[in-house]
Design an enzyme around this catalytic site. Structure first.
Site, PDB file in Angstrom:
ATOM      1  N   ASP A   1       0.826  -1.207   0.000  1.00 40.89           N
ATOM      2  CA  ASP A   1       0.000   0.000   0.000  1.00 40.89           C
ATOM      3  C   ASP A   1       0.861   1.258   0.000  1.00 40.89           C
ATOM      4  O   ASP A   1       1.873   1.342   0.701  1.00 40.89           O
ATOM      5  CB  ASP A   1      -0.900  -0.013   1.245  1.00 40.89           C
ATOM      6  CG  ASP A   1      -1.951   1.064   1.205  1.00 40.89           C
ATOM      7  OD1 ASP A   1      -2.718   1.115   0.228  1.00 40.89           O
ATOM      8  OD2 ASP A   1      -2.011   1.863   2.174  1.00 40.89           O
TER       9      ASP A   1
ATOM     10  N   GLY B 168       1.510  -2.368   5.616  1.00 43.87           N
ATOM     11  CA  GLY B 168       2.518  -2.315   4.576  1.00 43.87           C
ATOM     12  C   GLY B 168       2.201  -3.185   3.374  1.00 43.87           C
ATOM     13  O   GLY B 168       2.953  -3.182   2.395  1.00 43.87           O
ATOM     14  N   GLU B 169       1.091  -3.916   3.442  1.00 46.26           N
ATOM     15  CA  GLU B 169       0.728  -4.795   2.324  1.00 46.26           C
ATOM     16  C   GLU B 169      -0.581  -4.309   1.693  1.00 46.26           C
ATOM     17  O   GLU B 169      -0.584  -3.377   0.914  1.00 46.26           O
ATOM     18  CB  GLU B 169       0.655  -6.242   2.807  1.00 46.26           C
ATOM     19  CG  GLU B 169       2.028  -6.758   3.269  1.00 46.26           C
ATOM     20  CD  GLU B 169       2.020  -8.219   3.658  1.00 46.26           C
ATOM     21  OE1 GLU B 169       1.591  -9.046   2.828  1.00 46.26           O
ATOM     22  OE2 GLU B 169       2.436  -8.540   4.789  1.00 46.26           O
ATOM     23  N   MET B 170      -1.703  -4.898   2.062  1.00 40.57           N
ATOM     24  CA  MET B 170      -2.968  -4.474   1.471  1.00 40.57           C
ATOM     25  C   MET B 170      -3.564  -3.273   2.204  1.00 40.57           C
ATOM     26  O   MET B 170      -4.459  -2.601   1.686  1.00 40.57           O
ATOM     27  CB  MET B 170      -3.940  -5.648   1.423  1.00 40.57           C
ATOM     28  CG  MET B 170      -3.421  -6.771   0.526  1.00 40.57           C
ATOM     29  SD  MET B 170      -4.366  -8.314   0.575  1.00 40.57           S
ATOM     30  CE  MET B 170      -5.743  -7.907  -0.500  1.00 40.57           C
TER      31      MET B 170
ATOM     32  N   ASN C 208      -2.412  -5.885   7.071  1.00 41.50           N
ATOM     33  CA  ASN C 208      -1.049  -5.384   7.244  1.00 41.50           C
ATOM     34  C   ASN C 208      -0.937  -4.010   6.579  1.00 41.50           C
ATOM     35  O   ASN C 208      -1.147  -3.880   5.383  1.00 41.50           O
ATOM     36  CB  ASN C 208      -0.049  -6.360   6.615  1.00 41.50           C
ATOM     37  CG  ASN C 208       1.397  -6.001   6.931  1.00 41.50           C
ATOM     38  OD1 ASN C 208       1.773  -4.839   6.922  1.00 41.50           O
ATOM     39  ND2 ASN C 208       2.203  -7.014   7.203  1.00 41.50           N
TER      40      ASN C 208
END
Length: 334
Positions: free
Chosen positions: A84, A126-128, A124
């Site tokens: 993201d 830092g992810e989705m 998360n």
């Protein structure tokens, strides 16, 4: 689980197996991949849609397939994944192919199974970059999803457990049987060339199968990265992933599968090795204290390429539209 005891045991096993006469026949250490068993087809179909649906992310652009692309060996072929707001993650994305054969999920094994893993990236930042509550709210706003969840689970209310269970059920189907190496193990002795067979023998005799064994040729144990010689790179010098959080467990990781390894570059938890020859050279040196010649390295690489199996074969889903008006196309997969 006492991971340090596991590490110590693996080192002893590897040392005792390498060069052992009994090691000449590795069929008992490596097995052919079997087709998935006991699959709920309705749940698989729902899970496939969720796997490809970017609406489970905050931006509406990131899906499970973004980092575990099924047209790229189940990875993204990046040293570390992009999440993201274009955040670069701290670790290489493991392949989703054959992940059902792992003893645990993630490099540090913090998720016990595929269902436990599936919910992690959604929430998360830092992810989705989403939350489970908001993701469920999105799904509940899509009439076709509401109907399909009710058909599969028999309830009117969608839950995150249902979402992760469906994704996990789809991921169970992502096995890659029928590699040339599997054909060899099943009796087709001409499935390997002379160089590939020589590489297979080097793989056995050098002790690689102490950690890379089973159906997945890995994924079923934890090991220290740097058993014989310390493993240090700029990307991993802090040993940022530790299985237990204990400083003594720095650089301990789940052993990755070698299935389809020619497709899952770059290699290692930090993506530091760009090519298979480089990865083989590093692993021989830091794990086994061995230096392969150029010819030996090439033969091991030739063998590793025989581990590429049949890739998942399915029709890409048409994602449920946000309303009952128009279908939503599936995002491009590569």
């Amino acid at each position: 689980m006492n991971y340090r005891s596991i590490m110590a045991s693996l080192v002893i096993v590897g040392a005792s197996l390498a060069g052992s006469p009994a090691f000449a026949d590795a069929d008992e250490y490596i097995q052919p991949i079997r087709p998935p068993q006991s699959i709920n087809l309705g749940m698989v179909d729902l899970g496939k849609k969720l796997y490809f649906d970017p609406r489970l992310s905050k931006s509406g652009f990131i899906s499970c397939n973004s980092c575990h692309n099924l047209s790229m060996g189940g990875t993204d072929n990046l040293p570390t994944s992009i999440g993201d707001h274009w955040q670069q993650g701290p670790i290489n994305a493991p392949t989703v192919l054959n992940s059902s054969l792992n003893l645990a999920q993630f490099w540090d094994g913090r998720a016990a199974d595929l269902q436990a893993q599936a919910g992690g990236p959604i929430a998360n930042p830092g992810e989705m970059g989403f939350s489970h509550v908001l993701a469920i709210g999105v799904l509940e706003s899509i009439p076709a999803y509401v109907r399909e969840f009710k058909q599969v689970f028999g309830t009117d209310k969608i839950s995150i457990d249902q979402v992760t269970l469906a994704i996990a059920e789809f991921e169970k189907t992502l096995v890659t049987p029928n590699s040339r190496f599997d054909q060899y193990l099943l009796g087709k002795k001409d499935a390997l060339t002379a160089d590939e067979l020589a590489g297979y023998q080097l793989f056995e005799e050098s002790g690689c199968v102490a950690c890379h064994n089973g159906e997945a040729v890995g994924g079923n144990s934890f090991q220290k990265m740097g058993v014989v010689e310390p493993y240090k790179t700029e990307a991993s010098a802090d040993g940022r992933v530790a299985v237990t959080g204990d400083d003594a467990d720095r650089f301990n990781f789940k052993v990755p599968t070698l299935r389809n390894v020619e497709m899952t570059y770059p290699y290692f938890h930090d993506g530091a090795a760009n090519t298979l020859p480089e990865a083989v050279d590093t692993m021989a040196r830091v794990q086994l204290g061995k230096k392969f010649t150029r010819e030996e390295n090439a033969k091991v690489v030739a063998f590793l390429k025989t581990l590429t199996g049949d890739q998942p074969n399915f029709t890409l889903p048409i994602l449920p539209p946000s309303s009952d008006a128009t279908p939503r196309p599936t995002p491009f997969t590569k």
